[in-house]
Design a protein around this motif. Structure first.
Motif, mmCIF file in Angstrom:
data_model
loop_
_atom_site.group_PDB
_atom_site.id
_atom_site.type_symbol
_atom_site.label_atom_id
_atom_site.label_comp_id
_atom_site.label_asym_id
_atom_site.label_seq_id
_atom_site.Cartn_x
_atom_site.Cartn_y
_atom_site.Cartn_z
ATOM 1 N N LEU A 8 -1.155 8.471 5.972
ATOM 2 C CA LEU A 8 -1.847 7.821 7.018
ATOM 3 C C LEU A 8 -3.389 7.681 6.803
ATOM 4 C CD1 LEU A 8 0.052 9.345 10.096
ATOM 5 C CD2 LEU A 8 0.346 6.835 8.940
ATOM 6 N N ASN A 9 -4.127 8.586 6.349
ATOM 7 C CA ASN A 9 -5.525 8.206 6.211
ATOM 8 C C ASN A 9 -5.675 7.388 4.934
ATOM 9 O OD1 ASN A 9 -6.541 10.112 8.175
ATOM 10 N ND2 ASN A 9 -6.685 11.674 6.785
ATOM 11 N N ILE A 10 -4.965 7.525 3.958
ATOM 12 C CA ILE A 10 -5.166 6.373 3.012
ATOM 13 C C ILE A 10 -4.696 5.206 3.108
ATOM 14 C CG2 ILE A 10 -3.965 5.670 0.614
ATOM 15 C CD1 ILE A 10 -3.856 8.750 -0.268
ATOM 16 N N LYS A 68 5.108 11.722 -4.694
ATOM 17 C CA LYS A 68 5.655 12.681 -3.644
ATOM 18 C C LYS A 68 5.236 12.213 -2.153
ATOM 19 C CE LYS A 68 5.977 16.574 -6.667
ATOM 20 N NZ LYS A 68 5.360 18.014 -7.422
ATOM 21 N N MET A 69 3.926 11.647 -1.975
ATOM 22 C CA MET A 69 3.518 11.342 -0.866
ATOM 23 C C MET A 69 4.250 10.327 -0.256
ATOM 24 S SD MET A 69 -0.608 10.453 0.368
ATOM 25 C CE MET A 69 -1.065 12.028 -0.712
ATOM 26 N N ARG A 70 4.397 9.064 -1.111
ATOM 27 C CA ARG A 70 5.210 8.014 -0.627
ATOM 28 C C ARG A 70 6.570 8.485 -0.295
ATOM 29 N NH1 ARG A 70 8.973 5.593 -3.502
ATOM 30 N NH2 ARG A 70 7.864 6.235 -5.428
ATOM 31 N N LEU A 80 10.365 8.794 4.404
ATOM 32 C CA LEU A 80 11.486 9.629 4.988
ATOM 33 C C LEU A 80 10.998 9.474 6.468
ATOM 34 C CD1 LEU A 80 12.226 12.432 2.472
ATOM 35 C CD2 LEU A 80 13.797 10.533 3.161
ATOM 36 N N SER A 81 9.760 9.746 6.625
ATOM 37 C CA SER A 81 9.346 10.002 8.072
ATOM 38 C C SER A 81 9.476 8.514 8.735
ATOM 39 C CB SER A 81 7.869 10.360 8.087
ATOM 40 O OG SER A 81 7.397 10.130 9.621
ATOM 41 N N GLU A 105 1.025 -1.106 -0.003
ATOM 42 C CA GLU A 105 -0.152 -0.337 0.094
ATOM 43 C C GLU A 105 0.884 1.205 0.036
ATOM 44 O OE1 GLU A 105 -3.152 0.033 -0.521
ATOM 45 O OE2 GLU A 105 -3.197 -2.075 -0.497
ATOM 46 N N VAL A 106 1.926 1.281 0.770
ATOM 47 C CA VAL A 106 2.783 2.435 0.608
ATOM 48 C C VAL A 106 3.456 2.625 -0.700
ATOM 49 C CG1 VAL A 106 5.299 3.219 1.338
ATOM 50 C CG2 VAL A 106 3.740 2.357 3.009
#
Length: 183
Positions: A173-175, A136-138, A143-144, A129-130
């Motif tokens: 996180l919501n996705i 860009k979101m991935r 990184l986090s 899922e990641v």
């Protein structure tokens, strides 16, 4: 052919010490039924009773040259069979403790293996899922979570505003919660 039934216990023992197989057979024939009844009443297992009686007589034959039978043969045989019964129960207790311990170990290992499988399956689903997140979101999410960078470090590293990093992380996180059905 000797009539062993007329001999005293001392005479039978003396012949047994000399290795007289006939006296051994006579002693066995004379006491086997009595010993079987005695042993069976205590064990309630015919095969085990027979095995223990044979063990007693095997020990007598093996030690015939040096055997010391104080008193009469019947009393000696009763003491020997009682000891065999006690040994059996001791062995049974040790065996049961071993089996119980083994069962506990197996259960713990099964639970640990099940946990590892579920953990690996969940990790694979999360990775999948990641990887499906927008690029860009991935990158911000990885990184986090993988590089353990905070929002400020990610902002500086990617040269984007901290609010953009915060928004990307929240959306990611919501996705993931939606896709993984986490409440």
């Amino acid at each position: 052919m000797t009539d062993y039934s007329t001999l005293t216990d001392e005479q039978l023992i003396a012949l047994l010490r000399k290795g007289d197989g006939g006296v051994f057979n006579a002693i066995f024939a004379k006491y086997r039924n009595f010993l079987f009844s005695f042993t069976y009443r205590r064990l309630n297992d015919k095969e085990l009773a027979r095995d223990l009686i044979h063990d007693v007589f095997s020990a007598i034959w093996e030690k015939r040259a040096t055997i010391n039978i104080p008193g009469n043969i019947e009393s000696f045989l009763v003491v020997m069979i009682k000891n065999k019964i006690l040994d059996h129960y001791k062995h049974q207790k040790v065996s049961q403790r071993y089996i119980d311990s083994l069962n506990v170990y197996i259960k713990i290992e099964e639970e640990a293996a099940d946990h590892r499988v579920r953990h690996n399956d969940l990790a694979a689903m999360i990775e999948q899922e990641v990887a499906a997140l927008p690029p860009k979101m991935r990158i911000v999410f990885e990184l986090s979570r993988k590089q353990y960078m905070n929002r400020q470090e990610i902002s500086e590293y990617l040269d984007v505003p901290q609010e953009s990093v915060k928004t990307s992380l929240r959306r990611a996180l919501n996705i993931l919660k939606t896709k993984l059905k986490v409440v």
